[in-house]
Design a protein around this motif. Structure first.
Motif, PDB file in Angstrom:
ATOM      1  N   THR A 196       1.462  -2.316  50.754  1.00 38.02           N
ATOM      2  CA  THR A 196       0.339  -1.380  50.681  1.00 38.02           C
ATOM      3  C   THR A 196      -0.158  -1.039  52.081  1.00 38.02           C
ATOM      4  OG1 THR A 196      -0.338  -2.213  48.520  1.00 38.02           O
ATOM      5  CG2 THR A 196      -2.007  -1.051  49.791  1.00 38.02           C
ATOM      6  N   LEU A 197      -0.270  -2.046  52.924  1.00 39.41           N
ATOM      7  CA  LEU A 197      -0.673  -1.836  54.314  1.00 39.41           C
ATOM      8  C   LEU A 197       0.280  -0.874  55.002  1.00 39.41           C
ATOM      9  CD1 LEU A 197      -2.384  -2.699  56.845  1.00 39.41           C
ATOM     10  CD2 LEU A 197      -0.691  -4.516  57.169  1.00 39.41           C
ATOM     11  N   ARG A 198       1.567  -1.103  54.849  1.00 45.29           N
ATOM     12  CA  ARG A 198       2.572  -0.236  55.478  1.00 45.29           C
ATOM     13  C   ARG A 198       2.474   1.198  54.961  1.00 45.29           C
ATOM     14  NH1 ARG A 198       6.070  -0.480  58.824  1.00 45.29           N
ATOM     15  NH2 ARG A 198       6.327  -2.714  58.999  1.00 45.29           N
ATOM     16  N   ARG A 199       2.309   1.372  53.659  1.00 46.75           N
ATOM     17  CA  ARG A 199       2.184   2.724  53.092  1.00 46.75           C
ATOM     18  C   ARG A 199       0.942   3.422  53.622  1.00 46.75           C
ATOM     19  NH1 ARG A 199       4.164  -0.101  48.859  1.00 46.75           N
ATOM     20  NH2 ARG A 199       2.164  -0.398  47.847  1.00 46.75           N
ATOM     21  N   ASP A 200      -0.162   2.697  53.757  1.00 42.42           N
ATOM     22  CA  ASP A 200      -1.386   3.281  54.306  1.00 42.42           C
ATOM     23  C   ASP A 200      -1.197   3.700  55.755  1.00 42.42           C
ATOM     24  OD1 ASP A 200      -2.706   3.003  51.905  1.00 42.42           O
ATOM     25  OD2 ASP A 200      -3.831   1.216  52.502  1.00 42.42           O
ATOM     26  N   VAL A 201      -0.482   2.903  56.521  1.00 43.34           N
ATOM     27  CA  VAL A 201      -0.204   3.255  57.923  1.00 43.34           C
ATOM     28  C   VAL A 201       0.675   4.500  57.968  1.00 43.34           C
ATOM     29  CG1 VAL A 201       0.993   2.514  60.027  1.00 43.34           C
ATOM     30  CG2 VAL A 201      -0.525   0.924  58.835  1.00 43.34           C
ATOM     31  N   GLU A 202       1.752   4.496  57.193  1.00 40.13           N
ATOM     32  CA  GLU A 202       2.686   5.618  57.197  1.00 40.13           C
ATOM     33  C   GLU A 202       2.032   6.913  56.722  1.00 40.13           C
ATOM     34  OE1 GLU A 202       5.895   4.108  54.842  1.00 40.13           O
ATOM     35  OE2 GLU A 202       6.686   2.886  56.497  1.00 40.13           O
ATOM     36  N   ALA A 203       1.084   6.808  55.808  1.00 45.35           N
ATOM     37  CA  ALA A 203       0.384   7.991  55.296  1.00 45.35           C
ATOM     38  C   ALA A 203      -0.728   8.444  56.229  1.00 45.35           C
ATOM     39  CB  ALA A 203      -0.189   7.702  53.911  1.00 45.35           C
ATOM     40  N   GLY A 204      -0.987   7.686  57.287  1.00 45.94           N
ATOM     41  CA  GLY A 204      -2.029   8.059  58.231  1.00 45.94           C
ATOM     42  C   GLY A 204      -3.427   7.661  57.789  1.00 45.94           C
ATOM     43  N   ARG A 205      -3.524   6.850  56.744  1.00 42.27           N
ATOM     44  CA  ARG A 205      -4.839   6.411  56.271  1.00 42.27           C
ATOM     45  C   ARG A 205      -5.355   5.206  57.049  1.00 42.27           C
ATOM     46  NH1 ARG A 205      -2.157   7.561  51.291  1.00 42.27           N
ATOM     47  NH2 ARG A 205      -1.556   5.359  51.131  1.00 42.27           N
ATOM     48  N   LEU A 206      -4.480   4.603  57.846  1.00 41.83           N
ATOM     49  CA  LEU A 206      -4.891   3.422  58.596  1.00 41.83           C
ATOM     50  C   LEU A 206      -4.362   3.504  60.017  1.00 41.83           C
ATOM     51  CD1 LEU A 206      -6.178   0.585  58.651  1.00 41.83           C
ATOM     52  CD2 LEU A 206      -3.948  -0.315  57.985  1.00 41.83           C
ATOM     53  N   ARG A 207      -5.296   3.410  60.941  1.00 38.22           N
ATOM     54  CA  ARG A 207      -4.978   3.306  62.360  1.00 38.22           C
ATOM     55  C   ARG A 207      -5.735   2.097  62.860  1.00 38.22           C
ATOM     56  NH1 ARG A 207      -6.258   7.996  60.764  1.00 38.22           N
ATOM     57  NH2 ARG A 207      -4.866   9.744  60.868  1.00 38.22           N
ATOM     58  N   LEU A 208      -5.231   1.463  63.884  1.00 35.40           N
ATOM     59  CA  LEU A 208      -5.842   0.222  64.328  1.00 35.40           C
ATOM     60  C   LEU A 208      -6.053   0.257  65.827  1.00 35.40           C
ATOM     61  CD1 LEU A 208      -6.779  -2.465  63.145  1.00 35.40           C
ATOM     62  CD2 LEU A 208      -4.461  -3.322  63.441  1.00 35.40           C
ATOM     63  N   ASP A 209      -7.300   0.025  66.222  1.00 32.16           N
ATOM     64  CA  ASP A 209      -7.628  -0.074  67.637  1.00 32.16           C
ATOM     65  C   ASP A 209      -6.750  -1.152  68.265  1.00 32.16           C
ATOM     66  OD1 ASP A 209      -9.568  -1.871  69.569  1.00 32.16           O
ATOM     67  OD2 ASP A 209      -9.743   0.296  69.916  1.00 32.16           O
ATOM     68  N   PRO A 210      -6.161  -0.877  69.429  1.00 30.87           N
ATOM     69  CA  PRO A 210      -5.255  -1.856  70.040  1.00 30.87           C
ATOM     70  C   PRO A 210      -5.878  -3.237  70.277  1.00 30.87           C
ATOM     71  CG  PRO A 210      -4.956   0.268  71.073  1.00 30.87           C
ATOM     72  CD  PRO A 210      -6.145   0.398  70.150  1.00 30.87           C
ATOM     73  N   ALA A 211      -7.145  -3.300  70.642  1.00 33.62           N
ATOM     74  CA  ALA A 211      -7.763  -4.614  70.872  1.00 33.62           C
ATOM     75  C   ALA A 211      -7.822  -5.413  69.569  1.00 33.62           C
ATOM     76  CB  ALA A 211      -9.158  -4.452  71.458  1.00 33.62           C
ATOM     77  N   ALA A 212      -8.222  -4.774  68.500  1.00 34.44           N
ATOM     78  CA  ALA A 212      -8.266  -5.451  67.200  1.00 34.44           C
ATOM     79  C   ALA A 212      -6.851  -5.789  66.737  1.00 34.44           C
ATOM     80  CB  ALA A 212      -8.964  -4.571  66.170  1.00 34.44           C
ATOM     81  N   GLY A 213      -5.934  -4.873  66.969  1.00 31.71           N
ATOM     82  CA  GLY A 213      -4.549  -5.106  66.580  1.00 31.71           C
ATOM     83  C   GLY A 213      -3.936  -6.294  67.303  1.00 31.71           C
ATOM     84  N   ARG A 214      -4.234  -6.417  68.591  1.00 33.19           N
ATOM     85  CA  ARG A 214      -3.696  -7.555  69.346  1.00 33.19           C
ATOM     86  C   ARG A 214      -4.236  -8.873  68.795  1.00 33.19           C
ATOM     87  NH1 ARG A 214      -3.716  -3.847  73.300  1.00 33.19           N
ATOM     88  NH2 ARG A 214      -5.808  -4.248  74.069  1.00 33.19           N
ATOM     89  N   ALA A 215      -5.507  -8.888  68.417  1.00 35.64           N
ATOM     90  CA  ALA A 215      -6.089 -10.108  67.845  1.00 35.64           C
ATOM     91  C   ALA A 215      -5.378 -10.471  66.541  1.00 35.64           C
ATOM     92  CB  ALA A 215      -7.589  -9.926  67.614  1.00 35.64           C
TER      93      ALA A 215
END
Length: 144
Positions: A30-49
């Motif tokens: 579900t996470l991957r589908r949301d990313v691929e659909a553009g519904r989820l983007r993640l700030d790099p600082a939060a993503g690194r954590a």
């Protein structure tokens, strides 16, 4: 507890673990589908954590896998048909195919790797959107 009772308990635990792995895998899907659909983007600082946390968990799972290799050894249960059969069964439960301990850990590792990839994709999309917005502001600034 009898051998049959212990076997049933192990099977029940294995089924619970398998169900949780399937749920985790579905959540990552579900996470991957949301990313691929553009519904989820993640700030790099939060993503690194998040990636750091996932990497720490992958390292722990890898340590467990390395230690689990010892579970694949045949236990010295005697040189008789029952001892030999039980030693083979225990060795297979530790490192065999299917519902063995190592197979479950490998499945969990794959779920963690998929989650790390999804987080990286979400961070990449965030950066790409940020760069597009920056380019657009520059273009507007030049027109003024």
């Amino acid at each position: 507890m009898s051998g049959a009772g212990m076997t049933e308990q192990v099977r029940g635990t294995a089924q619970v673990v398998e169900a949780k792995l399937q749920a985790s895998s579905a959540a990552v899907g579900t996470l991957r589908r949301d990313v691929e659909a553009g519904r989820l983007r993640l700030d790099p600082a939060a993503g690194r954590a998040i990636q750091d946390m996932l990497t720490e968990q992958v390292d722990q799972v890898q340590d467990w896998l390395n230690r689990a290799v010892g579970l694949g050894r045949r236990a010295p249960l005697g040189r008789n048909p029952v001892g030999e059969a039980m030693a083979a069964k225990f060795a297979d439960r530790g490192t065999g195919d299917g519902d063995s301990f190592t197979e479950v850990l490998q499945q969990y590792r794959r779920v963690l790797d998929d989650a790390r990839e999804a987080v990286e994709d979400a961070m990449r999309r965030y950066r790409a959107d940020d760069e597009r917005a920056e380019d657009e502001f520059r273009r507007i600034g030049q027109q003024l």
